[in-house]
Enzyme design. Structure first.
Site, mmCIF file in Angstrom:
data_model
loop_
_atom_site.group_PDB
_atom_site.id
_atom_site.type_symbol
_atom_site.label_atom_id
_atom_site.label_comp_id
_atom_site.label_asym_id
_atom_site.label_seq_id
_atom_site.Cartn_x
_atom_site.Cartn_y
_atom_site.Cartn_z
ATOM 1 N N THR A 169 52.651 19.543 45.028
ATOM 2 C CA THR A 169 53.514 20.215 46.022
ATOM 3 C C THR A 169 54.824 20.727 45.429
ATOM 4 O OG1 THR A 169 54.596 18.140 46.709
ATOM 5 C CG2 THR A 169 52.602 18.799 47.908
ATOM 6 N N CYS A 172 56.003 12.192 52.066
ATOM 7 C CA CYS A 172 56.308 13.530 52.588
ATOM 8 C C CYS A 172 55.075 14.059 53.334
ATOM 9 C CB CYS A 172 56.654 14.460 51.426
ATOM 10 S SG CYS A 172 56.727 16.195 51.881
ATOM 11 N N GLU A 175 53.449 11.591 42.478
ATOM 12 C CA GLU A 175 52.624 12.306 43.462
ATOM 13 C C GLU A 175 51.206 12.520 42.945
ATOM 14 O OE1 GLU A 175 52.066 16.774 45.197
ATOM 15 O OE2 GLU A 175 54.149 16.142 44.939
#
Length: 296
Positions: free
Chosen positions: A171, A101, A135
């Site tokens: 995020t 992303c 992540e």
């Protein structure tokens, strides 16, 4: 007549975030050109979408199998990977197709720069995130200095305030939770007399995800039942379901429409269908369609 007695509505704020949509699109586009494609770990945290792509030719491989992809294309998932993964892939002539992303990519760069900056002044970087989340594992690889991962304000008990600090967030964390953590750290600094040390707070969460909890609560104001469609592995999905179920009489977490049970529903109830940021729209629409058929 039944449709008048029951109102079934899909949450307008639900559906995949930009990063998930982009990763799925990349996988679809590549599989339209070649019969098989390897992906390092789950592309996204939704089993139904992953199964659709597996049926199309996607193969999920582990880090141990990376060497087997020599001379082939391999997709990097939306959550991103540490730099070591890219180095190993390069050494074994694996062609990386990077579906990380862009917001995660930006955060990786921020983590790298912040860690270098703090290292020079004997400071620290504090990341609000889930220790085992893909992540966060990736982000950890971008820090060469002192790096702490905190899951909640309680974890701050183990973090020193007596040094310069940078705080940022995974995020997919929620703005409300992040701000609570920041306030807790500021209070700890005040209590320990550490206000003379520099503190830099960065808004690194995804704007599309950051207020999904508030948006879901708003959607559920006039609903009796929440049907939450999500992959079991989705931390975002599990969190949102926990938030949502507090605002309805009944709530059910399902992965697909096959798990629906007619016994859950009564006449004259308003039903809200929602999902995680990794839940595809087709799955939400399919759930609504199957539910309408079930309740005829």
């Amino acid at each position: 007549l039944c449709s008048m007695k029951r109102r079934i509505e899909i949450d307008p704020g639900a559906g995949p975030c930009f990063g998930v949509q982009r990763a799925i699109q990349m996988a679809d586009d590549l599989l339209n050109k070649q019969s098989t494609l390897a992906c390092l770990g789950d592309l996204i945290h939704n089993e139904e979408e992953i199964n659709r792509l597996i049926n199309k030719g996607l193969k999920i491989v582990s880090h141990c199998q990376l060497v087997e992809q020599s001379g082939k294309k391999m997709l990097i998932r939306a959550h991103g990977e540490p730099p070591s993964t890219f180095r190993i892939a390069s050494n074994f002539d694996v062609e990386i197709m990077d579906a990380t992303c862009p917001i995660v990519k930006k955060l990786q760069n921020t983590v790298r720069q912040s860690c270098l900056k703090m290292k020079e002044i004997n400071g620290q970087v504090i990341l609000f995130g889930d220790i085992y989340h893909a992540e966060v594992i990736g982000l950890k690889g971008y820090c060469s200095g002192e790096f702490h991962i905190v899951r909640n304000p309680e974890d701050l008990a183990y973090i020193s305030t007596q040094k310069p600090s940078v705080i940022l967030s995974q995020t997919t964390k929620y703005q409300s939770d992040y701000y609570k953590l920041i306030e807790a750290f500021k209070a700890k600094r005040e209590k320990e007399g550490a206000n003379s040390y520099t503190l830099e707070v960065l808004d690194s969460f995804c704007k599309q995800v950051a207020q999904r909890d508030k948006q879901l609560i708003e959607f559920l104001q006039d609903k009796d039942i929440l049907l939450f469609v999500s992959g079991k592995k989705s931390s975002n999905g599990n969190y949102l379901f926990t938030v949502g179920k507090k605002h309805v009489k009944s709530a059910y977490f399902i992965s697909n429409a096959e798990e629906l049970d007619k016994k859950w529903f009564k006449q004259n109830q308003s039903i809200g269908i929602s999902g995680a940021t990794s839940t595809p729209l087709w799955l939400l629409e399919n759930t609504k369609k199957k539910l309408e058929e079930l309740l005829k």
